[in-house]
Design an enzyme around this catalytic site. Structure first.
Site, PDB file in Angstrom:
ATOM      1  N   THR A 132       0.817  -1.218   0.000  1.00  0.00           N
ATOM      2  CA  THR A 132       0.000   0.000   0.000  1.00  0.00           C
ATOM      3  C   THR A 132       0.848   1.264   0.000  1.00  0.00           C
ATOM      4  O   THR A 132       1.992   1.252   0.464  1.00  0.00           O
ATOM      5  CB  THR A 132      -0.900  -0.014   1.253  1.00  0.00           C
ATOM      6  OG1 THR A 132      -1.525   1.252   1.401  1.00  0.00           O
ATOM      7  CG2 THR A 132      -0.102  -0.272   2.531  1.00  0.00           C
ATOM      8  N   ASP A 133       0.237   2.364  -0.453  1.00  0.00           N
ATOM      9  CA  ASP A 133       0.931   3.659  -0.399  1.00  0.00           C
ATOM     10  C   ASP A 133       1.018   4.201   1.030  1.00  0.00           C
ATOM     11  O   ASP A 133       1.793   5.117   1.310  1.00  0.00           O
ATOM     12  CB  ASP A 133       0.230   4.694  -1.304  1.00  0.00           C
ATOM     13  CG  ASP A 133      -1.233   4.962  -0.949  1.00  0.00           C
ATOM     14  OD1 ASP A 133      -1.757   4.323  -0.012  1.00  0.00           O
ATOM     15  OD2 ASP A 133      -1.849   5.817  -1.617  1.00  0.00           O
ATOM     16  N   GLU A 134       0.210   3.605   1.950  1.00  0.00           N
ATOM     17  CA  GLU A 134       0.181   4.145   3.316  1.00  0.00           C
ATOM     18  C   GLU A 134       1.510   3.972   4.038  1.00  0.00           C
ATOM     19  O   GLU A 134       1.751   4.640   5.048  1.00  0.00           O
ATOM     20  CB  GLU A 134      -0.942   3.495   4.126  1.00  0.00           C
ATOM     21  CG  GLU A 134      -2.302   3.776   3.532  1.00  0.00           C
ATOM     22  CD  GLU A 134      -3.458   3.635   4.515  1.00  0.00           C
ATOM     23  OE1 GLU A 134      -3.216   3.546   5.729  1.00  0.00           O
ATOM     24  OE2 GLU A 134      -4.602   3.620   4.052  1.00  0.00           O
ATOM     25  N   TYR A 158      -1.950  -0.381  11.062  1.00  0.00           N
ATOM     26  CA  TYR A 158      -2.066  -1.064   9.758  1.00  0.00           C
ATOM     27  C   TYR A 158      -0.858  -0.770   8.884  1.00  0.00           C
ATOM     28  O   TYR A 158      -0.191  -1.686   8.390  1.00  0.00           O
ATOM     29  CB  TYR A 158      -3.362  -0.625   9.039  1.00  0.00           C
ATOM     30  CG  TYR A 158      -3.357  -0.957   7.560  1.00  0.00           C
ATOM     31  CD1 TYR A 158      -3.396  -2.284   7.122  1.00  0.00           C
ATOM     32  CD2 TYR A 158      -3.295   0.053   6.588  1.00  0.00           C
ATOM     33  CE1 TYR A 158      -3.365  -2.590   5.760  1.00  0.00           C
ATOM     34  CE2 TYR A 158      -3.276  -0.244   5.232  1.00  0.00           C
ATOM     35  CZ  TYR A 158      -3.302  -1.571   4.827  1.00  0.00           C
ATOM     36  OH  TYR A 158      -3.268  -1.869   3.478  1.00  0.00           O
ATOM     37  N   LYS A 162       2.124  -3.233   7.445  1.00  0.00           N
ATOM     38  CA  LYS A 162       2.396  -3.432   6.003  1.00  0.00           C
ATOM     39  C   LYS A 162       3.844  -3.028   5.693  1.00  0.00           C
ATOM     40  O   LYS A 162       4.523  -3.689   4.896  1.00  0.00           O
ATOM     41  CB  LYS A 162       1.433  -2.614   5.140  1.00  0.00           C
ATOM     42  CG  LYS A 162      -0.002  -3.111   5.114  1.00  0.00           C
ATOM     43  CD  LYS A 162      -0.180  -4.504   4.532  1.00  0.00           C
ATOM     44  CE  LYS A 162       0.029  -4.571   3.030  1.00  0.00           C
ATOM     45  NZ  LYS A 162      -0.298  -5.904   2.470  1.00  0.00           N
TER      46      LYS A 162
HETATM   47  P1  NAD Z   1      -9.576  -7.299   2.277  1.00  0.00           P
HETATM   48  O1  NAD Z   1      -9.549  -7.026   3.737  1.00  0.00           O
HETATM   49  O2  NAD Z   1     -10.803  -7.013   1.499  1.00  0.00           O
HETATM   50  O3  NAD Z   1      -9.208  -8.820   1.997  1.00  0.00           O
HETATM   51  C1  NAD Z   1      -8.168  -9.483   2.661  1.00  0.00           C
HETATM   52  C2  NAD Z   1      -8.342 -10.985   2.431  1.00  0.00           C
HETATM   53  O4  NAD Z   1      -7.264 -11.661   3.096  1.00  0.00           O
HETATM   54  C3  NAD Z   1      -9.639 -11.547   3.021  1.00  0.00           C
HETATM   55  O5  NAD Z   1     -10.248 -12.424   2.097  1.00  0.00           O
HETATM   56  C4  NAD Z   1      -9.184 -12.304   4.261  1.00  0.00           C
HETATM   57  O6  NAD Z   1     -10.010 -13.415   4.587  1.00  0.00           O
HETATM   58  C5  NAD Z   1      -7.792 -12.749   3.834  1.00  0.00           C
HETATM   59  N1  NAD Z   1      -6.895 -12.992   4.988  1.00  0.00           N
HETATM   60  C6  NAD Z   1      -6.719 -12.217   6.070  1.00  0.00           C
HETATM   61  N2  NAD Z   1      -5.815 -12.776   6.902  1.00  0.00           N
HETATM   62  C7  NAD Z   1      -5.405 -13.923   6.307  1.00  0.00           C
HETATM   63  C8  NAD Z   1      -4.467 -14.923   6.658  1.00  0.00           C
HETATM   64  N3  NAD Z   1      -3.784 -14.871   7.814  1.00  0.00           N
HETATM   65  N4  NAD Z   1      -4.269 -15.961   5.809  1.00  0.00           N
HETATM   66  C9  NAD Z   1      -4.976 -16.042   4.640  1.00  0.00           C
HETATM   67  N5  NAD Z   1      -5.878 -15.123   4.280  1.00  0.00           N
HETATM   68  C10 NAD Z   1      -6.092 -14.074   5.089  1.00  0.00           C
HETATM   69  O7  NAD Z   1      -8.334  -6.497   1.676  1.00  0.00           O
HETATM   70  P2  NAD Z   1      -8.159  -5.825   0.245  1.00  0.00           P
HETATM   71  O8  NAD Z   1      -8.679  -4.443   0.281  1.00  0.00           O
HETATM   72  O9  NAD Z   1      -8.640  -6.778  -0.789  1.00  0.00           O
HETATM   73  O10 NAD Z   1      -6.568  -5.731   0.183  1.00  0.00           O
HETATM   74  C11 NAD Z   1      -5.782  -6.795  -0.359  1.00  0.00           C
HETATM   75  C12 NAD Z   1      -4.312  -6.415  -0.242  1.00  0.00           C
HETATM   76  O11 NAD Z   1      -4.078  -5.201  -0.955  1.00  0.00           O
HETATM   77  C13 NAD Z   1      -3.862  -6.147   1.204  1.00  0.00           C
HETATM   78  O12 NAD Z   1      -2.577  -6.652   1.344  1.00  0.00           O
HETATM   79  C14 NAD Z   1      -3.868  -4.631   1.314  1.00  0.00           C
HETATM   80  O13 NAD Z   1      -2.904  -4.191   2.244  1.00  0.00           O
HETATM   81  C15 NAD Z   1      -3.481  -4.227  -0.097  1.00  0.00           C
HETATM   82  N6  NAD Z   1      -3.986  -2.910  -0.562  1.00  0.00           N
HETATM   83  C16 NAD Z   1      -5.303  -2.586  -0.424  1.00  0.00           C
HETATM   84  C17 NAD Z   1      -5.749  -1.366  -0.948  1.00  0.00           C
HETATM   85  C18 NAD Z   1      -7.203  -0.947  -0.855  1.00  0.00           C
HETATM   86  O14 NAD Z   1      -7.524   0.192  -1.196  1.00  0.00           O
HETATM   87  N7  NAD Z   1      -8.117  -1.807  -0.442  1.00  0.00           N
HETATM   88  C19 NAD Z   1      -4.859  -0.494  -1.570  1.00  0.00           C
HETATM   89  C20 NAD Z   1      -3.502  -0.873  -1.661  1.00  0.00           C
HETATM   90  C21 NAD Z   1      -3.094  -2.097  -1.184  1.00  0.00           C
HETATM   91  O1  DAU Z   2      -4.199   3.976   0.486  1.00  0.00           O
HETATM   92  C1  DAU Z   2      -4.410   2.604   0.392  1.00  0.00           C
HETATM   93  C2  DAU Z   2      -5.253   2.137   1.550  1.00  0.00           C
HETATM   94  O2  DAU Z   2      -6.579   2.588   1.312  1.00  0.00           O
HETATM   95  C3  DAU Z   2      -5.220   0.627   1.750  1.00  0.00           C
HETATM   96  O3  DAU Z   2      -3.913   0.233   2.064  1.00  0.00           O
HETATM   97  C4  DAU Z   2      -6.185   0.206   2.868  1.00  0.00           C
HETATM   98  O4  DAU Z   2      -6.217  -1.203   2.964  1.00  0.00           O
HETATM   99  C5  DAU Z   2      -7.566   0.726   2.520  1.00  0.00           C
HETATM  100  O5  DAU Z   2      -8.472   0.409   3.567  1.00  0.00           O
HETATM  101  C6  DAU Z   2      -7.541   2.231   2.293  1.00  0.00           C
HETATM  102  O6  DAU Z   2      -7.258   2.938   3.537  1.00  0.00           O
HETATM  103  P1  DAU Z   2      -8.012   4.294   3.921  1.00  0.00           P
HETATM  104  O7  DAU Z   2      -7.947   4.459   5.384  1.00  0.00           O
HETATM  105  O8  DAU Z   2      -7.549   5.424   3.066  1.00  0.00           O
HETATM  106  O9  DAU Z   2      -9.509   3.916   3.418  1.00  0.00           O
HETATM  107  P2  DAU Z   2     -10.946   4.148   4.097  1.00  0.00           P
HETATM  108  O10 DAU Z   2     -11.963   3.791   3.067  1.00  0.00           O
HETATM  109  O11 DAU Z   2     -11.063   3.525   5.442  1.00  0.00           O
HETATM  110  O12 DAU Z   2     -10.991   5.725   4.287  1.00  0.00           O
HETATM  111  C7  DAU Z   2     -10.820   6.605   3.183  1.00  0.00           C
HETATM  112  C8  DAU Z   2     -10.833   8.009   3.723  1.00  0.00           C
HETATM  113  O13 DAU Z   2     -12.173   8.307   4.178  1.00  0.00           O
HETATM  114  C9  DAU Z   2      -9.940   8.218   4.931  1.00  0.00           C
HETATM  115  O14 DAU Z   2      -9.380   9.535   4.870  1.00  0.00           O
HETATM  116  C10 DAU Z   2     -10.873   8.103   6.118  1.00  0.00           C
HETATM  117  C11 DAU Z   2     -12.188   8.644   5.575  1.00  0.00           C
HETATM  118  N1  DAU Z   2     -13.427   8.056   6.123  1.00  0.00           N
HETATM  119  C12 DAU Z   2     -13.534   6.706   6.151  1.00  0.00           C
HETATM  120  C13 DAU Z   2     -14.659   6.108   6.641  1.00  0.00           C
HETATM  121  C14 DAU Z   2     -14.782   4.590   6.702  1.00  0.00           C
HETATM  122  C15 DAU Z   2     -14.466   8.878   6.539  1.00  0.00           C
HETATM  123  O15 DAU Z   2     -14.361  10.113   6.487  1.00  0.00           O
HETATM  124  N2  DAU Z   2     -15.588   8.278   7.014  1.00  0.00           N
HETATM  125  C16 DAU Z   2     -15.736   6.926   7.104  1.00  0.00           C
HETATM  126  O16 DAU Z   2     -16.792   6.454   7.589  1.00  0.00           O
END
Ligand code: NAD
Ligand code: DAU
Length: 352
Positions: A132-134, A158, A162
């Protein structure tokens, strides 16, 4: 054959669906099925036809080793993680366990397997770590976007977990020569996004007549990428990425949260007006800010564009409209997720 971990989550399931639509290469899908794992996302695939699901933990070294030895994949793509920042603030333990210990155990099992491969198979093997970019921390208003050489400054449990996993992956390359590639992507949105995250939560709450919670002043900036574009970037990195390198992935779509919520409300006003014909934005409510809330993320995706020729297919405007449409067309999926009924899916689909 490839082994995908976390393939029942949001991005992993989109990746598996897209992979099977474009390739006849078999996918083994290892997922623990935490609250975020939902096999209903994969309901359109018949198990055994190009895809085999295994419920298990990436930290279970014996299971991972057996899967690798028994299936001989040419690549492992690691999506498995705890992914929600707010959950990491309430309870960091699972994040340490899966994102750090789990990645470590996975790397060790993969290293042993890779060491046992010979010649061509050993040279061709890849481990792709999806991050992730975080990990880069928070940007000021005028700072340049994150490049791959940006210092790691994670701020939440988190992002710290990561960041730790990225460091382990890097070390397994430098120390043991494991052929790894790491991707650092910005915020994804699209189908099968769990409604705890901003975009699906706002769509769901809007339609349910509930408040749309904005943390703090709503001026935090995120850089949004349609999930299918993230999947195509990962496929490109797997095919052509240089071993040991990291690639930032993003859509050049920086938006303040409030603007995203206003956009969602406007699309819903058009596609599914409220019964009382009032605008959905009336449901916006300002709530307490997230502790340690990062102010701005922005990805410089220049390297993957220049070196691998990857570009996103969707703009924010096209992607967000598709996303709202998907949620409107898939209200049963939303109902099952929000009621918890999706947890019964495994039994219904697989019998045990
Ligand atoms: P998600 O939470 O929707 O899915 C995660 C999946 O991993 C789930 O199906 C869960 O059951 C599985 N999991 C969790 N712990 C596990 C374990 N110990 N062993 C096997 N499986 C396990 O997450 P996502 O949003 O699909 O993100 C996927 C990946 O991409 C993550 O590594 C996250 O850090 C990264 N990522 C997410 C975003 C985003 O915006 N969602 C952006 C950049 C990177
Ligand atoms: O940047 C990549 C990341 O993006 C991933 O690595 C994470 O897995 C993914 O969950 C996401 O993280 P964020 O914290 O940016 O996403 P989230 O959707 O939780 O929140 C997006 C923005 O919105 C953040 O600034 C918090 C804000 N927010 C979120 C929620 C859930 C609100 O203002 N209200 C809300 O109820």
């Amino acid at each position: 054959m490839i082994l995908v971990t976390g393939g029942a989550g949001f991005i992993g399931s989109n990746f598996v669906l897209d992979w099977l639509a474009q390739s006849d290469e078999f996918v083994i899908n290892l997922d623990k099925l935490t609250y975020a794992g939902n096999l209903e996302n994969l309901a359109s695939i018949e198990d055994g036809l190009g895809h085999h699901f295994v419920q298990g933990d990436i930290a279970d070294a014996d299971l991972v080793s057996r899967l690798l030895a028994g299936n001989q994949p040419r690549a492992v793509i690691n999506f498995a993680a705890e992914s929600h920042v707010d959950r990491s603030i309430h309870g960091p333990e699972d994040f340490i366990q899966t994102n750090i210990v789990g990645t470590f155990r996975l790397l060790e099992a993969v290293r042993a397997y890779w060491n046992g491969l010979d010649g061509k198979d050993r040279a061709a093997f890849r481990f792709v770590h999806v991050s992730t970019d975080e990990v880069y921390g928070s940007l000021g208003k005028d700072d340049p976007a994150f490049s791959e050489s940006r210092r790691y400054e994670p701020n939440s449990p988190y992002s710290a977990s990561k960041a730790a996993s990225d460091h382990l992956v890097r070390a397994w390359y430098h120390t043991y020569g494991l052929p790894v590639l790491t991707t650092n992507c910005s915020n994804n949105y699209g189908p099968y996004h769990f409604p705890e995250k901003l975009i699906p939560l706002v769509i769901h709450h809007a339609l349910a007549g509930k408040p749309l919670p904005i943390y703090g002043d709503g001026q935090q900036i995120r850089d949004w990428l349609y999930v299918k574009d993230h999947c195509s970037a990962i496929r490109r990195v797997l095919d052509a990425g240089k071993v040991g390198e990291t690639y930032n992935i993003g859509g050049w779509n920086e938006k303040p949260n409030l603007e995203v919520v206003h956009t969602l409300c406007a699309i819903l006003d058009e596609l599914q007006p409220r019964a009382d014909a009032r605008p959905y934005r009336e449901q916006i409510t300002y709530v307490k800010d997230r502790p340690g809330h990062d102010r701005r993320y922005a990805i410089d995706a220049g390297k993957i564009e220049r070196e691998l020729g990857w570009k996103p297919a969707e703009t924010f405007e096209t992607g967000i409209r598709k996303t709202v449409r998907w949620y409107l067309d898939n209200q049963a999926w939303v109902r099952n997720v929000t009621s918890g009924a999706y947890r019964e899916w495994v039994g219904k689909q697989y019998g045990n």
